[in-house]
Scaffold this motif. Structure first.
Motif, mmCIF file in Angstrom:
data_model
loop_
_atom_site.group_PDB
_atom_site.id
_atom_site.type_symbol
_atom_site.label_atom_id
_atom_site.label_comp_id
_atom_site.label_asym_id
_atom_site.label_seq_id
_atom_site.Cartn_x
_atom_site.Cartn_y
_atom_site.Cartn_z
ATOM 1 N N PRO A 61 -35.688 -58.812 -2.853
ATOM 2 C CA PRO A 61 -36.454 -58.910 -1.606
ATOM 3 C C PRO A 61 -37.732 -58.086 -1.553
ATOM 4 O O PRO A 61 -38.317 -57.941 -0.487
ATOM 5 C CB PRO A 61 -35.446 -58.392 -0.573
ATOM 6 C CG PRO A 61 -34.624 -57.402 -1.317
ATOM 7 C CD PRO A 61 -34.507 -57.941 -2.707
ATOM 8 N N SER A 62 -38.192 -57.569 -2.665
ATOM 9 C CA SER A 62 -39.322 -56.630 -2.665
ATOM 10 C C SER A 62 -40.662 -57.342 -2.724
ATOM 11 O O SER A 62 -40.929 -58.096 -3.663
ATOM 12 C CB SER A 62 -39.198 -55.668 -3.847
ATOM 13 O OG SER A 62 -37.909 -55.109 -3.921
ATOM 14 N N ILE A 63 -41.532 -57.060 -1.767
ATOM 15 C CA ILE A 63 -42.853 -57.685 -1.727
ATOM 16 C C ILE A 63 -43.676 -57.306 -2.951
ATOM 17 O O ILE A 63 -44.488 -58.084 -3.446
ATOM 18 C CB ILE A 63 -43.615 -57.277 -0.436
ATOM 19 C CG1 ILE A 63 -45.017 -57.883 -0.414
ATOM 20 C CG2 ILE A 63 -43.686 -55.767 -0.284
ATOM 21 C CD1 ILE A 63 -45.082 -59.376 -0.504
ATOM 22 N N ALA A 70 -50.952 -59.335 -5.509
ATOM 23 C CA ALA A 70 -50.951 -60.789 -5.357
ATOM 24 C C ALA A 70 -51.160 -61.520 -6.669
ATOM 25 O O ALA A 70 -50.883 -62.718 -6.769
ATOM 26 C CB ALA A 70 -52.040 -61.201 -4.365
ATOM 27 N N THR A 71 -51.639 -60.813 -7.687
ATOM 28 C CA THR A 71 -51.884 -61.435 -8.991
ATOM 29 C C THR A 71 -50.617 -62.068 -9.539
ATOM 30 O O THR A 71 -50.640 -63.184 -10.075
ATOM 31 C CB THR A 71 -52.413 -60.384 -9.985
ATOM 32 O OG1 THR A 71 -53.581 -59.761 -9.434
ATOM 33 C CG2 THR A 71 -52.744 -61.009 -11.328
ATOM 34 N N HIS A 72 -49.509 -61.363 -9.400
ATOM 35 C CA HIS A 72 -48.262 -61.758 -10.050
ATOM 36 C C HIS A 72 -47.316 -62.449 -9.072
ATOM 37 O O HIS A 72 -46.731 -61.818 -8.197
ATOM 38 C CB HIS A 72 -47.576 -60.540 -10.658
ATOM 39 C CG HIS A 72 -48.365 -59.886 -11.743
ATOM 40 N ND1 HIS A 72 -48.667 -60.505 -12.928
ATOM 41 C CD2 HIS A 72 -48.939 -58.653 -11.814
ATOM 42 C CE1 HIS A 72 -49.366 -59.702 -13.691
ATOM 43 N NE2 HIS A 72 -49.555 -58.566 -13.036
ATOM 44 N N GLY A 73 -47.172 -63.764 -9.218
ATOM 45 C CA GLY A 73 -46.229 -64.521 -8.399
ATOM 46 C C GLY A 73 -46.876 -65.287 -7.273
ATOM 47 O O GLY A 73 -46.427 -66.374 -6.919
ATOM 48 N N MET A 74 -47.941 -64.736 -6.698
ATOM 49 C CA MET A 74 -48.645 -65.427 -5.636
ATOM 50 C C MET A 74 -49.754 -66.321 -6.193
ATOM 51 O O MET A 74 -50.010 -67.403 -5.681
ATOM 52 C CB MET A 74 -49.263 -64.444 -4.636
ATOM 53 C CG MET A 74 -48.272 -63.770 -3.721
ATOM 54 S SD MET A 74 -47.282 -62.515 -4.569
ATOM 55 C CE MET A 74 -46.403 -61.800 -3.197
ATOM 56 N N ILE A 75 -50.422 -65.841 -7.249
ATOM 57 C CA ILE A 75 -51.536 -66.582 -7.851
ATOM 58 C C ILE A 75 -51.161 -67.096 -9.234
ATOM 59 O O ILE A 75 -51.272 -68.288 -9.521
ATOM 60 C CB ILE A 75 -52.792 -65.699 -7.907
ATOM 61 C CG1 ILE A 75 -53.247 -65.369 -6.478
ATOM 62 C CG2 ILE A 75 -53.908 -66.380 -8.692
ATOM 63 C CD1 ILE A 75 -54.337 -64.341 -6.385
ATOM 64 N N TYR A 76 -50.724 -66.199 -10.101
ATOM 65 C CA TYR A 76 -50.257 -66.605 -11.426
ATOM 66 C C TYR A 76 -48.743 -66.608 -11.448
ATOM 67 O O TYR A 76 -48.105 -65.718 -10.873
ATOM 68 C CB TYR A 76 -50.803 -65.660 -12.505
ATOM 69 C CG TYR A 76 -52.301 -65.714 -12.655
ATOM 70 C CD1 TYR A 76 -52.924 -66.856 -13.170
ATOM 71 C CD2 TYR A 76 -53.090 -64.654 -12.270
ATOM 72 C CE1 TYR A 76 -54.305 -66.919 -13.298
ATOM 73 C CE2 TYR A 76 -54.481 -64.705 -12.394
ATOM 74 C CZ TYR A 76 -55.072 -65.841 -12.908
ATOM 75 O OH TYR A 76 -56.436 -65.898 -13.032
ATOM 76 N N GLU A 77 -48.174 -67.594 -12.147
ATOM 77 C CA GLU A 77 -46.727 -67.788 -12.114
ATOM 78 C C GLU A 77 -46.138 -67.840 -13.519
ATOM 79 O O GLU A 77 -46.799 -68.248 -14.472
ATOM 80 C CB GLU A 77 -46.397 -69.101 -11.390
ATOM 81 C CG GLU A 77 -46.905 -69.161 -9.959
ATOM 82 C CD GLU A 77 -46.679 -70.523 -9.337
ATOM 83 O OE1 GLU A 77 -46.158 -70.582 -8.213
ATOM 84 O OE2 GLU A 77 -47.016 -71.542 -9.984
ATOM 85 N N PRO A 78 -44.850 -67.471 -13.641
ATOM 86 C CA PRO A 78 -44.144 -67.611 -14.913
ATOM 87 C C PRO A 78 -43.516 -68.997 -15.030
ATOM 88 O O PRO A 78 -43.631 -69.832 -14.121
ATOM 89 C CB PRO A 78 -43.080 -66.524 -14.823
ATOM 90 C CG PRO A 78 -42.742 -66.487 -13.364
ATOM 91 C CD PRO A 78 -44.040 -66.765 -12.634
ATOM 92 N N GLY A 111 -50.288 -70.725 -8.465
ATOM 93 C CA GLY A 111 -49.445 -70.321 -7.355
ATOM 94 C C GLY A 111 -49.836 -70.918 -6.020
ATOM 95 O O GLY A 111 -50.846 -71.621 -5.892
ATOM 96 N N PRO A 112 -49.056 -70.634 -4.985
ATOM 97 C CA PRO A 112 -49.241 -71.269 -3.672
ATOM 98 C C PRO A 112 -50.400 -70.712 -2.855
ATOM 99 O O PRO A 112 -50.683 -71.219 -1.773
ATOM 100 C CB PRO A 112 -47.916 -70.992 -2.968
ATOM 101 C CG PRO A 112 -47.409 -69.736 -3.588
ATOM 102 C CD PRO A 112 -47.836 -69.802 -5.028
ATOM 103 N N GLY A 166 -41.529 -61.107 -5.639
ATOM 104 C CA GLY A 166 -42.263 -61.058 -4.383
ATOM 105 C C GLY A 166 -42.984 -62.362 -4.091
ATOM 106 O O GLY A 166 -43.033 -62.822 -2.945
ATOM 107 N N GLY A 167 -43.540 -62.976 -5.137
ATOM 108 C CA GLY A 167 -44.220 -64.251 -4.960
ATOM 109 C C GLY A 167 -43.265 -65.378 -4.630
ATOM 110 O O GLY A 167 -43.573 -66.263 -3.817
ATOM 111 N N TRP A 168 -42.111 -65.365 -5.257
ATOM 112 C CA TRP A 168 -41.096 -66.387 -4.996
ATOM 113 C C TRP A 168 -40.658 -66.332 -3.532
ATOM 114 O O TRP A 168 -40.537 -67.358 -2.857
ATOM 115 C CB TRP A 168 -39.903 -66.162 -5.923
ATOM 116 C CG TRP A 168 -38.844 -67.209 -5.878
ATOM 117 C CD1 TRP A 168 -37.691 -67.174 -5.164
ATOM 118 C CD2 TRP A 168 -38.830 -68.464 -6.587
ATOM 119 N NE1 TRP A 168 -36.943 -68.314 -5.381
ATOM 120 C CE2 TRP A 168 -37.623 -69.123 -6.263
ATOM 121 C CE3 TRP A 168 -39.709 -69.074 -7.475
ATOM 122 C CZ2 TRP A 168 -37.282 -70.371 -6.782
ATOM 123 C CZ3 TRP A 168 -39.359 -70.324 -7.998
ATOM 124 C CH2 TRP A 168 -38.168 -70.959 -7.649
#
Length: 559
Positions: A537-539, A66-74, A202-203, A545-547
């Motif tokens: 599509p990979s979680i 969840a660190t990458h894309g869900m919480i922190y974003e590029p 992130g969201p 996955g975050g997107w």
């Protein structure tokens, strides 16, 4: 999706001079509700990673997914499944200049951190400057010279050399951090802090981490209005692939990515609303240590490769769904535009005669059916994650095939944490792994082969080239590609890399890695499909996955 225009240098993944990006998300599943989290619980399977450790440090060897894309974003979403598709994320516009040595980024004005503080260009500049000042935090080996701001919403990053090759990592992988939080962490602790209560853009926010379950809760102030569509994102972990399979096939998981043997019978046939999305994004490899041990000898690497029956592995383990890779390890057809025409029909050489030639040339002799040198038999240990049952099967088949050829293969199955730690530090003889997950052939080859990425053995990297391969010809080709102005001129450098790869075999390609993602259509909709591949599509994929997680929706029949 957006349409992009470029001026100046043409590249495989165009940098875009004065490139404006729209924020329209209708094609990617944006909602109408002004407050995200209207649905219930989205349950996803992380795979066989065991108990969760509450670690959200983006610099850690194995932070929680969840660190990458869900919480922190590029800054941008560079679609890993489709080369050239870019969407605005934390930034809306970027411009390259000075031959790839200067990058100007315009960030959005409505983003906030989850502690309500505003996100600004100062956070961007500080994140890049921190990476510049501390090599351990420069995860993608970026040649950063400086980072500054021009007003509240424009950041300017300069590089010591052309950074076009690093574009995917700069724009699409590097996560922006809040200066007001991370500047207070002592320099020496930034790489090791567990960061248990992360402040991200992130969201989602972390709600709980207990055993093999982790819950994130949707923010009600996320800058993409209407996203996410679920109130809670629940991660479930397992001790092995069999546990994942049981949960997915019984309908407990809304979105999974575990390997399921005979997936048509064991998954798709169980429910008419179960759907499989399989978009290969990587190559599966035996990754040899190129610095020490028996695999530092190129002839040993080639002998191992020649002893393998990849097609038998494909049929036995993957039901014929994992095509054999090519000797250049080039992802096709994804990267067909840079394929050396003289190698279009190239296949990996195999056979006992090849094994014999390579090992004899390196001074090995056969005794009792096994190869030896200086009185010591040729034995190689391959490490893999114990819960990855398909890889366990591949390794066991390889062990049998290599034994027949006179080479001992010791299969060492270990925990995910131990495996990733050994991989990061280069403390292994050989790994069973995969590489890819980028739409950019520049980034693919750089991540796999760039000698500037890994530190010395014993020091950690999460980026790539875990085997510590070094070839000045390849490094020069990567630099020339980075500085190139025309794809037609770059091609010869791609061709050089492919020929050097065949000559050195820095990684032993096996087959195109499968990326089977299972979706429970009774519960969810709006996920990427072959007809609407708005993201990979990979979680588990960082950061696609975050997107996707923010855009996937409850099905009408969902609870």
């Amino acid at each position: 999706m957006i349409t992009r225009t470029t001026a100046g240098p043409r590249r495989a993944l165009a940098a875009g001079a004065a490139l404006a990006l729209t924020a329209t998300l209708a094609a990617c599943g944006g909602g109408k509700n002004n407050n995200g989290g209207g649905g219930g619980v989205l349950t996803v399977a992380t795979g066989s990673t065991g108990n969760f450790v509450r670690n959200f440090n983006p610099f850690a060897p194995q932070p929680l997914q969840a660190t990458h894309g869900m919480i922190y974003e590029p800054l941008f979403h560079l679609n890993a499944a489709k080369a050239g598709e870019i969407e605005p994320w934390l930034a809306t516009k970027y411009t390259w200049s000075d031959g790839g040595r200067k990058l100007r980024v315009t960030v959005r004005s409505n983003a906030t951190w989850n502690d309500k503080k505003p996100f600004t260009a100062e956070d961007v500049a500080w994140t890049f400057q921190m990476a510049k000042d501390d090599k351990a935090l420069n995860q993608y080996a970026l040649p950063i010279a400086s980072a500054s701001t021009e007003g509240t919403y424009t950041a300017v990053i300069t590089f010591t050399k052309s950074a076009y090759t690093k574009e995917y990592f700069i724009l699409g992988k590097m996560k922006m951090l809040p200066k007001h939080i991370w500047s207070k962490i002592p320099d020496k602790e930034r790489a090791t802090t567990l960061n248990t209560n992360p402040v991200g853009s992130g969201p989602w926010k972390v709600k709980s981490v207990k055993g093999m379950t982790m819950d994130l809760v949707a923010r009600d102030d996320y800058y993409f209005k209407g996203l996410p569509h679920f109130k809670v994102l629940r991660y479930r972990s397992f001790t092995g692939n069999s546990g994942v399979t049981a949960a997915v096939t019984s309908g407990q998981i809304d979105w999974g990515g575990g390997f399921i043997p005979d997936i048509k019978k064991n998954y798709l046939a169980k429910d008419k609303n179960f759907e499989l999305v399989n978009i290969p994004l990587a190559t599966t490899f035996f990754v040899p240590n190129a610095q020490r041990g028996p695999t530092a000898d190129v002839n040993v690497r080639k002998a191992i490769s020649a002893a393998l029956d990849r097609e038998f592995m494909n049929r036995s383990v993957y039901d014929g769904q994992a095509p054999v890779a090519n000797p250049m390890a080039l992802l096709l057809p994804n990267y067909e535009s840079v394929l050396d025409p003289s190698l279009k029909d190239a296949v990996i050489e195999t056979g006992q005669d090849k094994v014999d030639t390579y090992l004899t040339d390196s001074g090995y002799t056969k005794s009792g059916g096994m190869w030896q040198k200086d009185g010591k038999k040729l034995s190689v240990t391959v490490e893999l994650v114990s819960g990855w049952t398909d890889y366990v099967s591949v390794a066991q088949l390889a062990k049998q095939q290599l034994k027949k050829a006179g080479i001992e293969l010791v299969v060492k199955a270990e925990s995910y944490a131990q495996w990733t730690n050994n991989r990061a530090r280069g403390q292994f003889q050989m790994l069973l792994d995969n590489s890819g997950y980028t739409p950019d052939p520049r980034a693919y080859y750089a991540q796999l082969l760039d000698s500037s990425i890994p530190p010395k053995i014993g020091e950690s990297t999460n980026v790539g080239n875990f085997g510590r391969y070094s070839n000045p010809i390849v490094d020069k080709a990567l630099d020339e590609i980075a500085a190139g102005k025309d794809l037609a001129k770059q091609k010869r450098w791609y061709y050089r890399i492919q020929r050097e790869f065949i000559k050195d075999m820095p990684a032993i390609p096996l087959f195109y890695g499968q990326n089977e993602q299972e979706f429970n259509g009774n519960r969810v909709t709006g996920y990427p499909t072959e007809d609407n591949l708005y993201a990979a599509p990979s979680i588990w994929l960082d950061p696609d996955g975050g997107w996707v997680a923010a855009r996937i929706k409850p099905a009408k029949s969902g609870q």
